[in-house]
Design a protein around this motif. Structure first.
Motif, PDB file in Angstrom:
ATOM      1  N   LEU A   1       3.131  -4.417   3.211  1.00 18.80           N
ATOM      2  CA  LEU A   1       4.147  -3.384   3.380  1.00 18.80           C
ATOM      3  C   LEU A   1       3.569  -2.071   2.898  1.00 18.80           C
ATOM      4  O   LEU A   1       2.953  -2.011   1.831  1.00 18.80           O
ATOM      5  CB  LEU A   1       5.404  -3.730   2.577  1.00 18.80           C
ATOM      6  N   GLU A   2       3.780  -1.017   3.676  1.00 20.97           N
ATOM      7  CA  GLU A   2       3.203   0.283   3.336  1.00 20.97           C
ATOM      8  C   GLU A   2       4.270   1.362   3.395  1.00 20.97           C
ATOM      9  O   GLU A   2       5.106   1.400   4.306  1.00 20.97           O
ATOM     10  CB  GLU A   2       2.058   0.621   4.281  1.00 20.97           C
ATOM     11  N   GLY A   3       4.227   2.267   2.423  1.00 27.08           N
ATOM     12  CA  GLY A   3       5.152   3.390   2.372  1.00 27.08           C
ATOM     13  C   GLY A   3       5.075   4.030   1.001  1.00 27.08           C
ATOM     14  O   GLY A   3       4.304   3.594   0.140  1.00 27.08           O
TER      15      GLY A   3
ATOM     16  N   ARG B   1       0.842  -1.187   0.000  1.00 26.98           N
ATOM     17  CA  ARG B   1       0.000   0.000   0.000  1.00 26.98           C
ATOM     18  C   ARG B   1       0.880   1.241   0.000  1.00 26.98           C
ATOM     19  O   ARG B   1       1.880   1.318   0.730  1.00 26.98           O
ATOM     20  CB  ARG B   1      -0.934   0.019   1.207  1.00 26.98           C
ATOM     21  N   SER B   2       0.472   2.205  -0.846  1.00 25.73           N
ATOM     22  CA  SER B   2       1.180   3.481  -0.912  1.00 25.73           C
ATOM     23  C   SER B   2       0.146   4.569  -1.114  1.00 25.73           C
ATOM     24  O   SER B   2      -0.418   4.705  -2.207  1.00 25.73           O
ATOM     25  CB  SER B   2       2.191   3.476  -2.064  1.00 25.73           C
ATOM     26  N   GLY B   3      -0.143   5.313  -0.069  1.00 25.90           N
ATOM     27  CA  GLY B   3      -1.179   6.334  -0.161  1.00 25.90           C
ATOM     28  C   GLY B   3      -2.515   5.692  -0.471  1.00 25.90           C
ATOM     29  O   GLY B   3      -2.970   4.784   0.221  1.00 25.90           O
TER      30      GLY B   3
ATOM     31  N   PHE C   1      -2.059  -2.760  -3.724  1.00 19.59           N
ATOM     32  CA  PHE C   1      -1.719  -3.793  -4.695  1.00 19.59           C
ATOM     33  C   PHE C   1      -1.617  -5.143  -4.001  1.00 19.59           C
ATOM     34  O   PHE C   1      -1.132  -5.237  -2.865  1.00 19.59           O
ATOM     35  CB  PHE C   1      -0.371  -3.501  -5.369  1.00 19.59           C
ATOM     36  N   ILE C   2      -2.041  -6.166  -4.697  1.00 15.74           N
ATOM     37  CA  ILE C   2      -1.809  -7.535  -4.269  1.00 15.74           C
ATOM     38  C   ILE C   2      -0.954  -8.207  -5.335  1.00 15.74           C
ATOM     39  O   ILE C   2      -1.267  -8.152  -6.524  1.00 15.74           O
ATOM     40  CB  ILE C   2      -3.120  -8.323  -4.088  1.00 15.74           C
ATOM     41  N   GLN C   3       0.139  -8.805  -4.910  1.00 16.80           N
ATOM     42  CA  GLN C   3       0.993  -9.571  -5.805  1.00 16.80           C
ATOM     43  C   GLN C   3       0.785 -11.057  -5.527  1.00 16.80           C
ATOM     44  O   GLN C   3       0.791 -11.484  -4.375  1.00 16.80           O
ATOM     45  CB  GLN C   3       2.465  -9.206  -5.608  1.00 16.80           C
ATOM     46  N   ARG C   4       0.623 -11.814  -6.603  1.00 14.71           N
ATOM     47  CA  ARG C   4       0.437 -13.258  -6.480  1.00 14.71           C
ATOM     48  C   ARG C   4       1.539 -13.962  -7.275  1.00 14.71           C
ATOM     49  O   ARG C   4       1.661 -13.773  -8.484  1.00 14.71           O
ATOM     50  CB  ARG C   4      -0.943 -13.668  -6.988  1.00 14.71           C
ATOM     51  N   LEU C   5       2.313 -14.755  -6.569  1.00 16.84           N
ATOM     52  CA  LEU C   5       3.367 -15.539  -7.198  1.00 16.84           C
ATOM     53  C   LEU C   5       2.866 -16.958  -7.383  1.00 16.84           C
ATOM     54  O   LEU C   5       2.487 -17.630  -6.421  1.00 16.84           O
ATOM     55  CB  LEU C   5       4.627 -15.526  -6.330  1.00 16.84           C
TER      56      LEU C   5
END
Length: 217
Positions: free
Chosen positions: A171-173, A141-143, A147-151
Motif C-alpha cells: 500500500l502506498e500513500g 511505502r510513503s515517499g 516498510f515491511i510489517q511481519r505478523l
C-alpha cells in the motif's frame, strides 16, 4: 521555558522515577523525535519532515539534549541520527500512548500523521485475538520511506524499513491516506480506485490484513 533561546531546561527536582524519565524525554517534541528514529537512522531534514511543526532550532536543541542523555547518537559518517538501546527501549512507551490516545476523546485523524507514527500505532492497535495464530507480511511505502510489517503466530507485529519491498501486497500513500486505509471503513479496493492510495499485489490479502486493526478496541 521558551521554545527557542533556552539555556537551561525546566527540570523536576524529585526522586520519582517518572519525574526522572520526564527530565530526559519530557520536553516538547523530544519523544516525537524518538518516534521518528524508531525504525531507522535519519538525517536532520528527514526527521524534520516527520515533525512539520518543529523549527530547525528546536530540533537541534532536542537532538543535543537526547544525545547528552544517551537516548540518541550521531552518525557522522552517514550525516544521520539513530537511537541507542535506551532510545529503542521507548517503543513500549509510544505504543502505550497510542492505545491511551485512541481511548481519549478529541483525536483528529485529519491532522498530519507521519508514516513512522502510523507504523508504531499499528503495532499498538492490532487486535491480538484476531492476529494470534496468523502469519502475514505487508508492505507500505510513503515517499522515500518503505516498510515491511511481519505478523508472527504470536500475534506480535514487527516493523522494519526496506528500500526494496517484497510482500504479497504493498500500500502506498502519505501517512494520512495509509491511516485511512488501515483504520477507516472504506474497502482497500475502493480507496485504490479513488486514487486515495496505490495498491499493488493481492487486494484480498491487503483487506484481510487491515481488518486486524481497530481504533475502537
Amino acid at each position: 521555558m521558551t521554545e527557542t533561546g533556552e539555556k537551561t531546561r525546566l527540570r523536576y527536582d524529585e526522586g520519582c522515577l517518572g519525574a526522572h524519565a520526564l527530565n530526559v524525554i519530557g520536553d516538547r517534541w523530544a519523544l516525537l523525535v524518538v518516534r521518528e528514529l524508531m525504525f531507522a537512522p535519519r538525517r536532520f531534514q528527514a526527521i524534520r519532515s516527520g515533525l512539520p511543526g518543529i523549527t530547525a532550532g528546536v530540533l537541534t536543541q532536542r537532538l543535543r539534549h537526547l544525545i547528552a542523555e544517551g537516548v540518541v547518537l550521531q552518525l557522522p559518517d552517514l550525516g544521520a541520527y539513530a537511537l541507542t538501546a535506551s532510545g529503542r527501549g521507548l517503543m513500549p512507551v509510544l505504543q502505550a500512548m497510542c492505545r491511551w490516545g485512541a481511548q481519549h476523546p478529541g483525536h483528529d485523524p485529519r491532522r498530519f500523521i507521519s508514516p513512522t507514527a502510523l507504523m508504531i500505532s499499528m503495532t499498538a492497535m492490532i487486535d491480538p485475538g484476531a492476529a494470534r495464530g496468523q502469519i502475514a507480511v505487508a508492505g507500505f511505502r510513503s515517499g522515500n520511506d518503505g516498510f515491511i510489517q511481519r505478523l508472527g503466530s504470536d500475534g506480535i507485529l514487527r516493523v522494519e524499513t526496506a528500500y526494496e519491498i517484497e510482500a504479497p501486497f504493498v500500500l502506498e500513500g502519505d501517512g494520512n491516506a495509509l491511516a485511512r486505509a488501515v483504520y477507516g471503513p472504506a474497502p482497500i479496493a475502493a480507496l485504490a480506485a479513488d486514487g486515495v492510495i496505490s495498491l499493488t499485489g493481492d487486494a484480498v490479502a491487503a483487506q484481510d490484513f487491515v481488518g486486524l486493526f481497530d481504533l475502537r478496541r
